[in-house]
Design a protein around this motif. Structure first.
Motif, PDB file in Angstrom:
ATOM      1  N   LYS A   1       0.824  -1.207   0.000  1.00  0.00           N
ATOM      2  CA  LYS A   1       0.000   0.000   0.000  1.00  0.00           C
ATOM      3  C   LYS A   1       0.857   1.256   0.000  1.00  0.00           C
ATOM      4  O   LYS A   1       0.584   2.206  -0.722  1.00  0.00           O
ATOM      5  N   LYS A   2       1.917   1.227   0.778  1.00  0.00           N
ATOM      6  CA  LYS A   2       2.773   2.412   0.848  1.00  0.00           C
ATOM      7  C   LYS A   2       3.507   2.648  -0.469  1.00  0.00           C
ATOM      8  O   LYS A   2       3.638   3.787  -0.925  1.00  0.00           O
ATOM      9  N   LEU A   3       3.990   1.583  -1.085  1.00  0.00           N
ATOM     10  CA  LEU A   3       4.691   1.746  -2.360  1.00  0.00           C
ATOM     11  C   LEU A   3       3.751   2.225  -3.453  1.00  0.00           C
ATOM     12  O   LEU A   3       4.114   3.059  -4.284  1.00  0.00           O
ATOM     13  N   GLU A   4       2.538   1.708  -3.481  1.00  0.00           N
ATOM     14  CA  GLU A   4       1.586   2.157  -4.484  1.00  0.00           C
ATOM     15  C   GLU A   4       1.192   3.614  -4.251  1.00  0.00           C
ATOM     16  O   GLU A   4       0.930   4.357  -5.201  1.00  0.00           O
ATOM     17  N   ALA A   5       1.130   4.012  -3.000  1.00  0.00           N
ATOM     18  CA  ALA A   5       0.821   5.414  -2.713  1.00  0.00           C
ATOM     19  C   ALA A   5       1.930   6.331  -3.221  1.00  0.00           C
ATOM     20  O   ALA A   5       1.669   7.402  -3.778  1.00  0.00           O
ATOM     21  N   LEU A   6       3.174   5.916  -3.028  1.00  0.00           N
ATOM     22  CA  LEU A   6       4.290   6.704  -3.552  1.00  0.00           C
ATOM     23  C   LEU A   6       4.232   6.796  -5.065  1.00  0.00           C
ATOM     24  O   LEU A   6       4.451   7.860  -5.656  1.00  0.00           O
TER      25      LEU A   6
ATOM     26  N   TYR B   1       3.802  10.354  -7.392  1.00  0.00           N
ATOM     27  CA  TYR B   1       4.652  10.807  -8.488  1.00  0.00           C
ATOM     28  C   TYR B   1       3.873  10.916  -9.790  1.00  0.00           C
ATOM     29  O   TYR B   1       4.090  11.838 -10.579  1.00  0.00           O
ATOM     30  N   ALA B   2       2.962  10.006 -10.025  1.00  0.00           N
ATOM     31  CA  ALA B   2       2.162  10.087 -11.241  1.00  0.00           C
ATOM     32  C   ALA B   2       1.269  11.316 -11.214  1.00  0.00           C
ATOM     33  O   ALA B   2       1.069  11.979 -12.225  1.00  0.00           O
ATOM     34  N   LYS B   3       0.722  11.652 -10.043  1.00  0.00           N
ATOM     35  CA  LYS B   3      -0.120  12.822  -9.915  1.00  0.00           C
ATOM     36  C   LYS B   3       0.677  14.099 -10.118  1.00  0.00           C
ATOM     37  O   LYS B   3       0.222  15.050 -10.751  1.00  0.00           O
ATOM     38  N   ASN B   4       1.905  14.102  -9.615  1.00  0.00           N
ATOM     39  CA  ASN B   4       2.752  15.284  -9.720  1.00  0.00           C
ATOM     40  C   ASN B   4       3.189  15.513 -11.167  1.00  0.00           C
ATOM     41  O   ASN B   4       3.346  16.646 -11.598  1.00  0.00           O
TER      42      ASN B   4
ATOM     43  N   ASP C   1       9.650  11.403 -21.877  1.00  0.00           N
ATOM     44  CA  ASP C   1      10.661  10.615 -22.568  1.00  0.00           C
ATOM     45  C   ASP C   1      11.512  11.462 -23.490  1.00  0.00           C
ATOM     46  O   ASP C   1      12.646  11.113 -23.806  1.00  0.00           O
ATOM     47  N   ASP C   2      10.957  12.579 -23.930  1.00  0.00           N
ATOM     48  CA  ASP C   2      11.705  13.421 -24.851  1.00  0.00           C
ATOM     49  C   ASP C   2      12.647  14.376 -24.124  1.00  0.00           C
ATOM     50  O   ASP C   2      13.705  14.734 -24.648  1.00  0.00           O
ATOM     51  N   ILE C   3      12.269  14.811 -22.928  1.00  0.00           N
ATOM     52  CA  ILE C   3      13.057  15.859 -22.288  1.00  0.00           C
ATOM     53  C   ILE C   3      13.896  15.357 -21.137  1.00  0.00           C
ATOM     54  O   ILE C   3      14.832  16.024 -20.730  1.00  0.00           O
ATOM     55  N   LEU C   4      13.548  14.174 -20.564  1.00  0.00           N
ATOM     56  CA  LEU C   4      14.320  13.659 -19.442  1.00  0.00           C
ATOM     57  C   LEU C   4      15.331  12.649 -19.960  1.00  0.00           C
ATOM     58  O   LEU C   4      14.979  11.726 -20.688  1.00  0.00           O
ATOM     59  N   PRO C   5      16.580  12.778 -19.584  1.00  0.00           N
ATOM     60  CA  PRO C   5      17.578  11.827 -20.083  1.00  0.00           C
ATOM     61  C   PRO C   5      17.414  10.441 -19.502  1.00  0.00           C
ATOM     62  O   PRO C   5      17.826   9.470 -20.123  1.00  0.00           O
ATOM     63  N   ASP C   6      16.854  10.311 -18.314  1.00  0.00           N
ATOM     64  CA  ASP C   6      16.734   9.003 -17.681  1.00  0.00           C
ATOM     65  C   ASP C   6      15.337   8.434 -17.770  1.00  0.00           C
ATOM     66  O   ASP C   6      14.988   7.508 -17.056  1.00  0.00           O
ATOM     67  N   GLY C   7      14.454   8.987 -18.604  1.00  0.00           N
ATOM     68  CA  GLY C   7      13.099   8.467 -18.716  1.00  0.00           C
ATOM     69  C   GLY C   7      12.184   9.127 -17.726  1.00  0.00           C
ATOM     70  O   GLY C   7      12.569   9.999 -16.953  1.00  0.00           O
ATOM     71  N   PRO C   8      10.911   8.773 -17.691  1.00  0.00           N
ATOM     72  CA  PRO C   8       9.909   9.403 -16.813  1.00  0.00           C
ATOM     73  C   PRO C   8      10.142   9.039 -15.371  1.00  0.00           C
ATOM     74  O   PRO C   8      10.614   7.955 -15.064  1.00  0.00           O
TER      75      PRO C   8
ATOM     76  N   GLU D   1      -5.831   7.752 -12.810  1.00  0.00           N
ATOM     77  CA  GLU D   1      -4.973   8.820 -12.340  1.00  0.00           C
ATOM     78  C   GLU D   1      -3.486   8.481 -12.444  1.00  0.00           C
ATOM     79  O   GLU D   1      -2.650   9.358 -12.349  1.00  0.00           O
ATOM     80  N   ILE D   2      -3.152   7.207 -12.581  1.00  0.00           N
ATOM     81  CA  ILE D   2      -1.744   6.826 -12.677  1.00  0.00           C
ATOM     82  C   ILE D   2      -1.339   6.903 -14.135  1.00  0.00           C
ATOM     83  O   ILE D   2      -1.359   5.935 -14.882  1.00  0.00           O
ATOM     84  N   VAL D   3      -1.056   8.098 -14.594  1.00  0.00           N
ATOM     85  CA  VAL D   3      -0.714   8.364 -15.984  1.00  0.00           C
ATOM     86  C   VAL D   3       0.572   9.147 -16.015  1.00  0.00           C
ATOM     87  O   VAL D   3       0.729  10.111 -15.263  1.00  0.00           O
ATOM     88  N   VAL D   4       1.483   8.752 -16.847  1.00  0.00           N
ATOM     89  CA  VAL D   4       2.746   9.448 -17.018  1.00  0.00           C
ATOM     90  C   VAL D   4       2.784  10.004 -18.424  1.00  0.00           C
ATOM     91  O   VAL D   4       2.495   9.291 -19.386  1.00  0.00           O
ATOM     92  N   SER D   5       3.131  11.247 -18.543  1.00  0.00           N
ATOM     93  CA  SER D   5       3.145  11.897 -19.844  1.00  0.00           C
ATOM     94  C   SER D   5       4.258  11.331 -20.704  1.00  0.00           C
ATOM     95  O   SER D   5       5.366  11.078 -20.244  1.00  0.00           O
ATOM     96  N   GLU D   6       3.943  11.119 -21.968  1.00  0.00           N
ATOM     97  CA  GLU D   6       4.945  10.624 -22.904  1.00  0.00           C
ATOM     98  C   GLU D   6       5.981  11.686 -23.235  1.00  0.00           C
ATOM     99  O   GLU D   6       7.038  11.386 -23.772  1.00  0.00           O
ATOM    100  N   LYS D   7       5.673  12.970 -22.904  1.00  0.00           N
ATOM    101  CA  LYS D   7       6.632  14.023 -23.206  1.00  0.00           C
ATOM    102  C   LYS D   7       7.879  13.903 -22.347  1.00  0.00           C
ATOM    103  O   LYS D   7       8.941  14.403 -22.712  1.00  0.00           O
TER     104      LYS D   7
END
Length: 556
Positions: A396-401, A405-408, A549-556, A541-547
């Protein structure tokens, strides 16, 4: 090894087709106790030479009355092992092919191979012994192209001695069981049809109607041995008189005694027929048999030693008549016999070559055996034996974390740069960043162009990278103390962002409070502790933007 010829009663085309089909068919009808049963041969017959359809066409085109000769060579298991032969043993196969070539040469003395008719040779091994079946059309092709009749075994003493010398030569050369030896001689012989029916009934777990005849033969041989052991020279009439009470015990009535055999009347239920029993004890060979017993088989050994010379002599005498009869050239020598008597070639030794990898293939095989076969079931049993709720709270704690991050990083719920900790209001923003998406402007020759918008984005990127490194390190649980993160020591963390952390180590309850406070800042409904966490775990709500991948060198 023994040889037996097939006798045809009517000499009709149906009889020839029947014998050819009998040689090669896998399923055949067999007569057992007066009824035909279907028998499947296993292993199935193997055709060594010729084709059945071609043999049938050859016989159909012949005009004479006797159009086919057939014989069978039977070997004991000690002669040629059927297991080795069916497995393709080179030595067993070489012996069979040499015998086959010599048999055809004896059947056609002085006839070239290309002038012989189509011939069929097949094997039977379902009887626990090897049998070679030969079907030979009675014809040859003369040099002028005409087809003339030819009998491989014509009546007469010379042909009989020729084929007898052929059998003796094979048995002598390969050391096969000699049917003429005293220890293997059948003193009393039942008719072949009776023997075949008895054998077929036993193979099918049935009791044959002729079993009393087989029992009489065994008892008669024992009684004959007792009579021959008495002093003096026995006579055939005396022997038959001594066997008469024994014959009556097995439902046999004495009828006649001739030079070629002794005839009895057999009665067993509905079966009543006359049976002629042959063999040295039942024919005029009785006196010769007694002399052979006294000589201890010395004459037979001399006869076997002279068999090859006698075979060559008889064969050449027949072959020299071929020029006058069919126009073939007379051979100077029996070349097939010379090839047959040559030493058997030694089989090639099996060479085991060492691989360059040494024991590596074996080690790999053992590794796969242990990890994939043996350990798989063990690991599965260990995992299934664990309590189901052992990882419930950490999960539960790991999924909350993950949900935080996905919300942020969700661009739909936030304004501004996806990697920034500052939330931009809808009315305006503090950072003059171009609203155009990053990384999509192209050069004329391809690739992404660099501009002022990218420079601003790179500054935010560097700040976000430092923030994420701090987040990863502060989530580790360590012992209480004055442990500080790199960000705290550098003094460049922001108090209002995700990178703000206390120098002391966080406990689990303290971590829960911070998660609740962060979710409250992000606008998540406060319906209760458990419900709030469950809301953060919604898949929508657990969605990570595909953008990212383009701007972060280490991925999302």
């Amino acid at each position: 090894m023994i040889l037996g010829w097939t006798r045809f009663k009517n000499q009709k085309m149906a009889d020839y087709e029947k014998i050819v089909d009998y040689f090669v068919a896998e399923k055949v009808p067999k007569l057992v106790n007066g009824k035909y049963i279907s028998v499947r041969r296993y292993p199935a017959p193997e055709v060594l030479l010729g084709r059945p359809a071609r043999i049938i066409r050859t016989i159909e085109n012949l005009e004479q009355r006797h159009r086919l000769s057939a014989f069978t060579l039977t070997f004991t298991e000690a002669d040629i092992s059927i297991r080795d032969f069916n497995a393709g043993d080179s030595e067993a196969r070489e012996k069979v092919h040499r015998i086959l070539d010599l048999a055809l040469a004896v059947a056609f003395p002085g006839v070239p191979i290309e002038k012989r008719p189509a011939i069929l040779v097949s094997t039977h091994t379902h009887t626990s012994r090897l049998e070679l079946n030969f079907a030979i059309p009675r014809c040859v092709i003369r040099p002028d192209g005409s087809v003339r009749a030819f009998n491989p075994s014509p009546p007469g003493r010379r042909a009989t001695e020729l084929w007898r010398a052929f059998v003796d030569t094979i048995n002598m050369n390969y050391g096969f069981d000699d049917p003429g030896a005293l220890e293997r001689m059948r003193l009393i012989k039942l008719p072949d049809a009776v023997l075949k029916e008895i054998a077929e009934a036993r193979r099918n777990n049935q009791l044959s109607r002729f079993e009393p005849l087989a029992a009489f033969v065994q008892a008669a041989e024992v009684r004959a041995g007792i009579l021959l052991a008495k002093p003096g020279i026995p006579k055939r009439d005396v022997l038959l008189e001594g066997l008469r009470p024994l014959a009556e015990q097995h439902d046999l009535t004495f009828e006649t005694a001739t030079a070629n055999g002794t005839t009895f009347r057999f009665r067993n239920g509905e079966t009543q027929r006359s049976v002629t029993i042959r063999g040295p004890l039942m024919t005029d060979q009785f006196d010769q048999l007694f002399q052979r017993f006294n000589s201890n088989g010395r004459e037979r050994k001399i006869q076997l030693a002279k068999a090859p010379d006698k075979l060559e002599e008889l064969w050449l005498s027949v072959a020299r008549e071929m020029p006058a009869r069919h126009g073939f050239e007379a051979p100077e020598k029996f070349y097939e016999l010379s090839e047959f008597l040559e030493a058997m070639p030694r089989p090639r030794p099996t060479v085991f070559r060492r691989k360059t990898h040494g024991l590596r293939p074996i080690v790999g095989l053992l590794h796969r055996l242990v990890t994939q076969q043996l350990m798989r079931g063990l690991v599965a049993r260990l995992v299934t034996a664990l309590p189901k709720n052992i990882f419930a709270e950490p999960r539960k704690k790991l999924e909350a974390l993950n949900a935080r991050y996905a919300k942020n990083h969700n661009p739909e719920s936030e304004q501004g740069h996806p990697g920034s900790d500052r939330v931009q209001q809808a009315g305006g923003g503090v950072d003059p960043v171009s609203p155009s998406p990053l990384g999509h402007r192209k050069r004329p020759w391809g690739g992404r162009a660099t501009g002022p918008d990218d420079r601003g984005s790179r500054r935010d990127l560097a700040a976000d990278r430092e923030s994420r490194e701090c987040d990863g390190r502060r989530d580790r649980i360590v012992s209480k103390g004055r442990a500080e993160t790199r960000c705290a020591r550098a003094g460049n963390h922001r108090s209002d962002g995700v990178g703000s952390r206390a120098p002391e180590t966080l406990e689990l309850n303290e971590l829960d409070e911070r998660i609740k406070a962060l979710l409250a800042r992000l606008g998540v409904s406060q319906r209760g502790g458990d419900e709030q966490i469950e809301d953060a775990l919604e898949p929508a709500e657990i969605v990570v933007s595909e953008k990212n991948d383009d701007i972060l060198p280490d991925g999302p």
